[in-house]
Design a protein around this motif. Structure first.
Motif, PDB file in Angstrom:
ATOM      1  N   VAL A  38       1.076  -1.248  -0.336  1.00 10.04           N
ATOM      2  CA  VAL A  38      -0.158  -0.199  -0.474  1.00 10.04           C
ATOM      3  C   VAL A  38       0.591   1.056  -0.407  1.00 10.04           C
ATOM      4  CG1 VAL A  38      -1.602   1.420   0.992  1.00 10.04           C
ATOM      5  CG2 VAL A  38      -2.012  -1.363   1.089  1.00 10.04           C
ATOM      6  N   ALA A  39       1.319   0.937   0.695  1.00  7.35           N
ATOM      7  CA  ALA A  39       2.580   2.706   0.688  1.00  7.35           C
ATOM      8  C   ALA A  39       3.827   2.695  -0.888  1.00  7.35           C
ATOM      9  CB  ALA A  39       4.396   1.973   1.893  1.00  7.35           C
ATOM     10  N   GLU A  40       4.135   1.496  -1.384  1.00  5.11           N
ATOM     11  CA  GLU A  40       4.154   1.573  -2.465  1.00  5.11           C
ATOM     12  C   GLU A  40       3.863   2.366  -3.818  1.00  5.11           C
ATOM     13  OE1 GLU A  40       5.356   0.306  -6.517  1.00  5.11           O
ATOM     14  OE2 GLU A  40       3.838  -0.436  -5.754  1.00  5.11           O
ATOM     15  N   LEU A  41       2.287   1.466  -3.715  1.00  9.16           N
ATOM     16  CA  LEU A  41       0.949   2.317  -4.163  1.00  9.16           C
ATOM     17  C   LEU A  41       1.557   3.762  -3.555  1.00  9.16           C
ATOM     18  CD1 LEU A  41      -1.582  -0.417  -4.609  1.00  9.16           C
ATOM     19  CD2 LEU A  41       0.271  -0.059  -6.013  1.00  9.16           C
ATOM     20  N   ILE A  42       1.116   3.856  -3.142  1.00 14.44           N
ATOM     21  CA  ILE A  42       0.587   5.566  -2.856  1.00 14.44           C
ATOM     22  C   ILE A  42       2.158   6.408  -3.449  1.00 14.44           C
ATOM     23  CG2 ILE A  42       0.992   6.622  -0.868  1.00 14.44           C
ATOM     24  CD1 ILE A  42      -0.685   5.067   0.698  1.00 14.44           C
ATOM     25  N   LEU A  43       3.080   5.998  -2.990  1.00  9.41           N
ATOM     26  CA  LEU A  43       4.558   6.834  -3.742  1.00  9.41           C
ATOM     27  C   LEU A  43       4.464   5.992  -5.186  1.00  9.41           C
ATOM     28  CD1 LEU A  43       7.206   5.688  -1.040  1.00  9.41           C
ATOM     29  CD2 LEU A  43       6.732   7.157  -1.351  1.00  9.41           C
ATOM     30  N   LYS A  44       3.496   5.365  -5.499  1.00  5.73           N
ATOM     31  CA  LYS A  44       4.386   5.262  -7.466  1.00  5.73           C
ATOM     32  C   LYS A  44       3.387   6.155  -7.237  1.00  5.73           C
ATOM     33  CE  LYS A  44       4.668   1.733 -10.825  1.00  5.73           C
ATOM     34  NZ  LYS A  44       4.447   0.712 -11.201  1.00  5.73           N
ATOM     35  N   TYR A  45       1.996   5.953  -7.375  1.00  4.89           N
ATOM     36  CA  TYR A  45       0.700   6.337  -8.580  1.00  4.89           C
ATOM     37  C   TYR A  45       0.923   8.619  -7.088  1.00  4.89           C
ATOM     38  CZ  TYR A  45       0.513   2.490 -10.463  1.00  4.89           C
ATOM     39  OH  TYR A  45       0.640   1.443 -11.120  1.00  4.89           O
ATOM     40  N   GLY A  46       1.274   8.893  -6.041  1.00  3.87           N
ATOM     41  CA  GLY A  46       0.865   9.788  -5.124  1.00  3.87           C
ATOM     42  C   GLY A  46       1.844  10.833  -5.794  1.00  3.87           C
ATOM     43  N   PHE A  47       2.544  10.085  -5.751  1.00  6.85           N
ATOM     44  CA  PHE A  47       4.409  11.097  -5.750  1.00  6.85           C
ATOM     45  C   PHE A  47       5.744  10.744  -7.128  1.00  6.85           C
ATOM     46  CE2 PHE A  47       2.130  10.440  -1.469  1.00  6.85           C
ATOM     47  CZ  PHE A  47       2.454  12.079  -0.904  1.00  6.85           C
ATOM     48  N   ASP A  48       5.024   9.830  -7.949  1.00  2.85           N
ATOM     49  CA  ASP A  48       5.448   9.374  -8.930  1.00  2.85           C
ATOM     50  C   ASP A  48       6.910   9.042  -8.670  1.00  2.85           C
ATOM     51  OD1 ASP A  48       5.779   8.726 -11.844  1.00  2.85           O
ATOM     52  OD2 ASP A  48       6.488  10.438 -12.249  1.00  2.85           O
ATOM     53  N   VAL A  49       6.767   8.189  -7.556  1.00  2.00           N
ATOM     54  CA  VAL A  49       8.725   7.783  -7.191  1.00  2.00           C
ATOM     55  C   VAL A  49       8.453   5.930  -7.030  1.00  2.00           C
ATOM     56  CG1 VAL A  49       9.958   7.534  -4.873  1.00  2.00           C
ATOM     57  CG2 VAL A  49       8.893   9.631  -5.614  1.00  2.00           C
ATOM     58  N   ASP A  50       9.013   5.921  -7.641  1.00  6.55           N
ATOM     59  CA  ASP A  50       9.938   4.273  -8.008  1.00  6.55           C
ATOM     60  C   ASP A  50      10.394   3.100  -7.414  1.00  6.55           C
ATOM     61  OD1 ASP A  50       8.058   4.532  -9.993  1.00  6.55           O
ATOM     62  OD2 ASP A  50       8.494   4.398 -11.517  1.00  6.55           O
ATOM     63  N   ALA A  51      10.733   3.622  -5.980  1.00  9.01           N
ATOM     64  CA  ALA A  51      11.935   3.756  -5.200  1.00  9.01           C
ATOM     65  C   ALA A  51      11.017   1.953  -4.261  1.00  9.01           C
ATOM     66  CB  ALA A  51      11.544   4.787  -3.854  1.00  9.01           C
ATOM     67  N   LEU A  52      10.254   1.258  -4.341  1.00  9.02           N
ATOM     68  CA  LEU A  52       9.684   0.124  -4.107  1.00  9.02           C
ATOM     69  C   LEU A  52       9.112  -0.259  -4.574  1.00  9.02           C
ATOM     70  CD1 LEU A  52       8.597   0.745  -0.274  1.00  9.02           C
ATOM     71  CD2 LEU A  52      10.590   1.133  -0.745  1.00  9.02           C
ATOM     72  N   ASP A  53       9.968  -1.045  -5.884  1.00  5.59           N
ATOM     73  CA  ASP A  53       9.182  -1.039  -7.709  1.00  5.59           C
ATOM     74  C   ASP A  53       8.828  -2.749  -6.866  1.00  5.59           C
ATOM     75  OD1 ASP A  53       8.962   0.177  -8.877  1.00  5.59           O
ATOM     76  OD2 ASP A  53      10.066   0.074 -10.094  1.00  5.59           O
ATOM     77  N   PHE A  54      10.381  -3.816  -6.138  1.00  4.56           N
ATOM     78  CA  PHE A  54      10.272  -5.132  -5.738  1.00  4.56           C
ATOM     79  C   PHE A  54       9.047  -5.997  -4.610  1.00  4.56           C
ATOM     80  CE2 PHE A  54      12.389  -2.659  -2.016  1.00  4.56           C
ATOM     81  CZ  PHE A  54      11.868  -3.390  -1.299  1.00  4.56           C
ATOM     82  N   VAL A  55       8.527  -4.410  -3.990  1.00  7.63           N
ATOM     83  CA  VAL A  55       7.705  -4.853  -3.116  1.00  7.63           C
ATOM     84  C   VAL A  55       5.639  -5.792  -3.672  1.00  7.63           C
ATOM     85  CG1 VAL A  55       5.964  -4.360  -1.650  1.00  7.63           C
ATOM     86  CG2 VAL A  55       7.979  -3.071  -1.731  1.00  7.63           C
ATOM     87  N   PRO A  56       5.267  -5.099  -5.074  1.00 14.92           N
ATOM     88  CA  PRO A  56       4.628  -5.946  -5.185  1.00 14.92           C
ATOM     89  C   PRO A  56       5.042  -7.680  -5.673  1.00 14.92           C
ATOM     90  CG  PRO A  56       4.713  -4.172  -6.683  1.00 14.92           C
ATOM     91  CD  PRO A  56       6.124  -4.495  -5.078  1.00 14.92           C
ATOM     92  N   ILE A  57       5.921  -8.136  -6.157  1.00 12.06           N
ATOM     93  CA  ILE A  57       6.647  -9.352  -6.670  1.00 12.06           C
ATOM     94  C   ILE A  57       6.881 -10.185  -5.033  1.00 12.06           C
ATOM     95  CG2 ILE A  57       8.242 -10.598  -7.251  1.00 12.06           C
ATOM     96  CD1 ILE A  57       8.705  -8.409  -9.656  1.00 12.06           C
ATOM     97  N   VAL A  58       7.425  -8.973  -4.138  1.00 12.60           N
ATOM     98  CA  VAL A  58       7.519 -10.248  -3.148  1.00 12.60           C
ATOM     99  C   VAL A  58       6.420 -10.566  -2.765  1.00 12.60           C
ATOM    100  CG1 VAL A  58       8.780  -9.902  -0.580  1.00 12.60           C
ATOM    101  CG2 VAL A  58      10.069  -9.236  -2.777  1.00 12.60           C
ATOM    102  N   HIS A  59       5.353  -9.208  -1.954  1.00 12.91           N
ATOM    103  CA  HIS A  59       4.046  -9.919  -2.113  1.00 12.91           C
ATOM    104  C   HIS A  59       3.485 -10.982  -2.236  1.00 12.91           C
ATOM    105  CE1 HIS A  59       0.149  -9.190   0.026  1.00 12.91           C
ATOM    106  NE2 HIS A  59       0.142  -9.455  -0.947  1.00 12.91           N
ATOM    107  N   GLY A  60       3.357 -10.732  -3.266  1.00 19.94           N
ATOM    108  CA  GLY A  60       3.095 -11.991  -4.615  1.00 19.94           C
ATOM    109  C   GLY A  60       3.702 -13.381  -4.095  1.00 19.94           C
ATOM    110  N   TRP A  61       4.296 -13.805  -4.138  1.00 19.17           N
ATOM    111  CA  TRP A  61       5.310 -14.835  -3.308  1.00 19.17           C
ATOM    112  C   TRP A  61       4.762 -15.336  -2.258  1.00 19.17           C
ATOM    113  CZ3 TRP A  61       6.202 -18.512  -6.703  1.00 19.17           C
ATOM    114  CH2 TRP A  61       6.655 -18.382  -7.551  1.00 19.17           C
ATOM    115  N   VAL A  62       4.739 -14.078  -1.054  1.00 19.67           N
ATOM    116  CA  VAL A  62       4.556 -14.511   0.429  1.00 19.67           C
ATOM    117  C   VAL A  62       3.188 -14.735   0.027  1.00 19.67           C
ATOM    118  CG1 VAL A  62       4.218 -12.716   2.517  1.00 19.67           C
ATOM    119  CG2 VAL A  62       6.442 -12.890   1.369  1.00 19.67           C
ATOM    120  N   TYR A  63       2.153 -14.073  -0.569  1.00 21.82           N
ATOM    121  CA  TYR A  63       1.115 -14.010  -0.083  1.00 21.82           C
ATOM    122  C   TYR A  63       0.360 -16.044  -1.157  1.00 21.82           C
ATOM    123  CZ  TYR A  63      -4.239 -14.298  -1.284  1.00 21.82           C
ATOM    124  OH  TYR A  63      -5.856 -14.526  -1.141  1.00 21.82           O
TER     125      TYR A  63
END
Length: 114
Positions: A38-63
């Motif tokens: 959620v923090a990554e999405l806020i940074l990406k779409y709210g502030f145009d910051v791509d600092a946490l690009d790895f988070v969706p992939i890791v969350h997908g595997w953890v899920y």
């Protein structure tokens, strides 16, 4: 040496205890990674910051691992299909995995006297 079993199922209590511990750990890890997502999405779409690009992939595997451990526990304690589905979906909604972990842990501990 015989393992203690409950009258509800023929699953040994030690196997239920192990499955519950794995489920609890992954429920918390999944919840934390989901909050980071959620923090990554806020940074990406709210502030145009791509600092946490790895988070969706890791969350997908953890899920994915969370789903495996949820099903493992569900089979051992013989949850109905609806309870399995709702518990599995809990890993996709922020904070819900923490609440469901608490509820399911209470239920399993009460049913198996853990």
């Amino acid at each position: 040496m015989t393992e203690t079993t409950t009258t509800a199922t023929t699953t040994p209590v030690n196997k239920v205890r192990g499955a519950l511990l794995r489920y609890r750990i992954l429920a918390w890890i999944t919840g934390l990674w989901l909050l980071l997502l959620v923090a990554e999405l806020i940074l990406k779409y709210g502030f145009d910051v791509d600092a946490l690009d790895f988070v969706p992939i890791v969350h997908g595997w953890v899920y994915f691992v969370y789903l495996i451990f949820t099903i493992d526990l569900a089979i051992k304690v013989r949850w109905p299909l609806g309870k399995i589905i709702v518990t599995a979906i809990a890993g996709t909604i922020p904070f819900l995995s923490f609440w469901f972990e608490h509820i399911r842990t209470k239920e399993v501990k009460a049913a198996y006297h853990l």
